[in-house]
Design a protein around this motif. Structure first.
Motif, mmCIF file in Angstrom:
data_model
loop_
_atom_site.group_PDB
_atom_site.id
_atom_site.type_symbol
_atom_site.label_atom_id
_atom_site.label_comp_id
_atom_site.label_asym_id
_atom_site.label_seq_id
_atom_site.Cartn_x
_atom_site.Cartn_y
_atom_site.Cartn_z
ATOM 1 N N LEU A 1 0.828 -1.210 0.000
ATOM 2 C CA LEU A 1 0.000 0.000 0.000
ATOM 3 C C LEU A 1 0.867 1.267 0.000
ATOM 4 N N ARG A 2 2.022 1.179 0.639
ATOM 5 C CA ARG A 2 2.953 2.322 0.612
ATOM 6 C C ARG A 2 3.448 2.592 -0.807
ATOM 7 N N GLU A 3 3.706 1.534 -1.560
ATOM 8 C CA GLU A 3 4.097 1.686 -2.957
ATOM 9 C C GLU A 3 3.001 2.392 -3.759
ATOM 10 N N GLN A 4 1.755 2.043 -3.483
ATOM 11 C CA GLN A 4 0.654 2.688 -4.188
ATOM 12 C C GLN A 4 0.565 4.175 -3.828
ATOM 13 N N TYR A 5 0.769 4.483 -2.577
ATOM 14 C CA TYR A 5 0.773 5.892 -2.165
ATOM 15 C C TYR A 5 1.892 6.644 -2.884
ATOM 16 N N ARG A 6 3.030 5.992 -3.034
ATOM 17 C CA ARG A 6 4.184 6.628 -3.681
ATOM 18 C C ARG A 6 3.904 6.989 -5.135
ATOM 19 N N VAL A 7 3.301 6.078 -5.891
ATOM 20 C CA VAL A 7 3.125 6.313 -7.331
ATOM 21 C C VAL A 7 1.836 7.074 -7.653
ATOM 22 N N LEU A 8 1.003 7.319 -6.641
ATOM 23 C CA LEU A 8 -0.252 8.039 -6.851
ATOM 24 C C LEU A 8 -0.022 9.546 -6.745
ATOM 25 N N LYS A 9 -0.632 10.290 -7.649
ATOM 26 C CA LYS A 9 -0.520 11.746 -7.607
ATOM 27 C C LYS A 9 -1.365 12.312 -6.457
#
Length: 235
Positions: free
Chosen positions: A137-145
């Motif tokens: 989920l942290r990876e998703q937060y990282r790549v999300l604008k």
């Protein structure tokens, strides 16, 4: 940019299962949800609400049901479907409309994208199959604008008065359907156990909140055995 890292540990076991079940994955999803699965995938796409011409990412895209729904719903958007199973991606690429999606082999635990690359992220049945839930989920937060939304379709452990009945039904009928429909009881025994052992929506919501997501909500489906969650990255 691609990421061909070979899954290890639990990831290797899960990768093998999804390579094996790719040919009958859609059929089993239809049977196990009494035809509701594609409707849920369309709802996931509809809740994304990206800006015109946005960049969208569908993780654990599998046979591409959510990615294709997003491409149909937002024809001006650029949709990328990612999965770590080559067989699943091959099935997705063969579907009508597949040319509207960029398909990519990658691991959701280590996404091959720059920070703040996407306006929206969807996923279907990813989280119960990963070793590091917080890290994914942290990876998703990282790549999300900033201002982007994630929408998650996931299994949900039953609760309340129906819990004993639903527990029994999942334990008995999911492996049985695997045997009857797909001739593969063992793979669906894993999927049964991962469904009942997975975290509650409240637990996922706490992780999302701890990572910085806001406006978190969810809606349960199908006697509480499935759930759609959503959250937004602050601007």
């Amino acid at each position: 940019m691609t990421n061909n890292r070979t899954p290890r540990g639990k990831g290797s076991e899960v990768h093998g299962i999804f390579e094996k079940i790719a040919g009958y994955y859609d059929r089993m999803n239809f049977v196990m949800t009494l035809g509701r699965h594609e409707r849920w995938c369309r709802e996931v796409a509809a809740r994304l609400a990206p800006p015109a011409g946005g960049q969208l990412l569908d993780l654990a895209t599998g046979t591409g049901v959510i990615a294709l729904a997003a491409a149909r719903s937002y024809p001006a958007a650029a949709v990328t479907g990612v999965d770590f199973s080559e067989e699943m991606l091959n099935r997705a690429k063969a579907k009508p409309g597949a040319d509207a999606v960029r398909w990519q082999h990658a691991d959701a635990a280590c996404l091959p994208f720059e920070n703040e690359s996407f306006d929206g992220i969807t996923e279907g049945y990813l989280l119960r199959n990963v070793e590091d839930l917080d890290g994914v989920l942290r990876e998703q937060y990282r790549v999300l604008k900033p201002g982007g939304r994630i929408v998650i379709l996931e299994t949900c452990p039953p609760s309340g008065l129906v819990k004993p009945v639903v527990d029994w039904g999942v334990r008995v009928f999911v492996p049985l359907l695997g045997q009857v429909v797909a001739r593969d009881r063992s793979s669906y025994s894993y999927l049964e156990s991962s469904t009942l052992a997975f975290k509650s929506p409240q637990h996922i919501a706490r992780i999302l909140s701890g990572l910085g997501f806001k406006n978190i909500g969810w809606r349960k489906k199908f006697f509480g055995t499935n759930v759609i969650l959503w959250a937004t990255k602050p601007r």
